[in-house]
Write a protein that holds these residues in place. Structure first.
Motif, PDB file in Angstrom:
ATOM      1  N   UNK A  31     -12.710 -22.308  90.241  1.00 60.20           N
ATOM      2  CA  UNK A  31     -12.108 -22.648  91.542  1.00 60.20           C
ATOM      3  C   UNK A  31     -10.644 -23.056  91.353  1.00 60.20           C
ATOM      4  N   UNK A  32     -10.402 -23.918  90.357  1.00 62.29           N
ATOM      5  CA  UNK A  32      -9.041 -24.378  90.082  1.00 62.29           C
ATOM      6  C   UNK A  32      -8.150 -23.190  89.703  1.00 62.29           C
ATOM      7  N   UNK A  33      -8.673 -22.277  88.919  1.00 60.65           N
ATOM      8  CA  UNK A  33      -7.908 -21.100  88.502  1.00 60.65           C
ATOM      9  C   UNK A  33      -7.549 -20.199  89.666  1.00 60.65           C
ATOM     10  N   UNK A  34      -8.511 -20.010  90.575  1.00 61.88           N
ATOM     11  CA  UNK A  34      -8.224 -19.195  91.767  1.00 61.88           C
ATOM     12  C   UNK A  34      -7.165 -19.867  92.640  1.00 61.88           C
ATOM     13  N   UNK A  35      -7.243 -21.182  92.759  1.00 57.67           N
ATOM     14  CA  UNK A  35      -6.238 -21.917  93.541  1.00 57.67           C
ATOM     15  C   UNK A  35      -4.865 -21.788  92.878  1.00 57.67           C
ATOM     16  N   UNK A  36      -4.812 -21.911  91.565  1.00 61.92           N
ATOM     17  CA  UNK A  36      -3.552 -21.774  90.843  1.00 61.92           C
ATOM     18  C   UNK A  36      -2.961 -20.379  91.050  1.00 61.92           C
ATOM     19  N   UNK A  37      -3.775 -19.348  90.918  1.00 61.46           N
ATOM     20  CA  UNK A  37      -3.287 -17.979  91.110  1.00 61.46           C
ATOM     21  C   UNK A  37      -2.761 -17.774  92.525  1.00 61.46           C
ATOM     22  N   UNK A  38      -3.431 -18.358  93.523  1.00 60.45           N
ATOM     23  CA  UNK A  38      -2.972 -18.244  94.914  1.00 60.45           C
ATOM     24  C   UNK A  38      -1.633 -18.962  95.079  1.00 60.45           C
ATOM     25  N   UNK A  94      -5.579 -31.483  94.751  1.00 63.84           N
ATOM     26  CA  UNK A  94      -7.037 -31.524  94.794  1.00 63.84           C
ATOM     27  C   UNK A  94      -7.631 -30.198  94.334  1.00 63.84           C
ATOM     28  N   UNK A  95      -7.061 -29.092  94.807  1.00 63.19           N
ATOM     29  CA  UNK A  95      -7.569 -27.770  94.426  1.00 63.19           C
ATOM     30  C   UNK A  95      -7.336 -27.491  92.939  1.00 63.19           C
ATOM     31  N   UNK A  96      -6.152 -27.840  92.445  1.00 65.25           N
ATOM     32  CA  UNK A  96      -5.830 -27.553  91.048  1.00 65.25           C
ATOM     33  C   UNK A  96      -6.608 -28.419  90.069  1.00 65.25           C
ATOM     34  N   UNK A  97      -7.093 -29.567  90.540  1.00 68.78           N
ATOM     35  CA  UNK A  97      -7.872 -30.444  89.655  1.00 68.78           C
ATOM     36  C   UNK A  97      -9.365 -30.350  89.925  1.00 68.78           C
TER      37      UNK A  97
END
Length: 154
Positions: free
Chosen positions: A128-135, A119-122
């Motif tokens: 927002x998705x980029x920050x989730x991916x980096x985390x 959900x976060x990555x999409x």
């Protein structure tokens, strides 16, 4: 015993097939041994099921080993489920990996992934998705709360 599942993962062990089957069915709530084939007191192969997925296990010897090229993706709903499966599957000599991956004590690779990660990555907002991916790229076991905080920018 008829199998309505057309494709069944077949796992090759070096003498640990019965131990592996018992280990997996003890971890997952919906797990059961379906059958064990023996020659005398030695297990040749067995069939088991976890969460509706049937598997076959073979004591094939040392010729082949598991690699991360094949893994089992486990879709989790809660952090508690992620934590429990992560702990139990990596116990006894397993190895935690990055981004939700781990190897169990038999060398089988698992991905313990909460639905919240997808959900976060999409997220439709690419920042927002980029920050989730980096985390996520900094995590071993996925932490849903930290993932959501990162997506929010906090």
């Amino acid at each position: 015993m008829s199998n309505s599942q057309k494709i069944t993962p077949f796992l090759w062990y070096d003498g640990q097939a019965e131990e592996a089957m018992n280990h997996y069915v003890s971890i997952f709530k919906n797990g059961k041994i379906l059958g064990v084939n023996r020659a005398g007191d030695q297990v040749l192969s067995g069939t088991f099921e976890i969460e509706g997925q049937r598997f076959m296990a073979l004591n094939g010897g040392p010729k082949y080993a598991f690699t991360p090229a094949v893994s089992f993706f486990v879709d989790c709903e809660t952090q508690e489920e992620v934590d429990e499966l992560w702990e139990k599957l990596s116990a006894g000599g397993g190895e935690p990996g990055r981004c939700g991956w781990l190897k169990d004590k038999f060398g089988v690779s698992w991905q313990i992934i909460p639905a919240a990660l997808g959900q976060c990555l999409s997220d439709p907002d690419p920042e927002r998705a980029g920050r989730a991916l980096n985390a996520m790229l900094q995590m071993n076991k996925i932490d849903i709360s930290a993932l959501k905080k990162a997506a929010d920018g906090s």
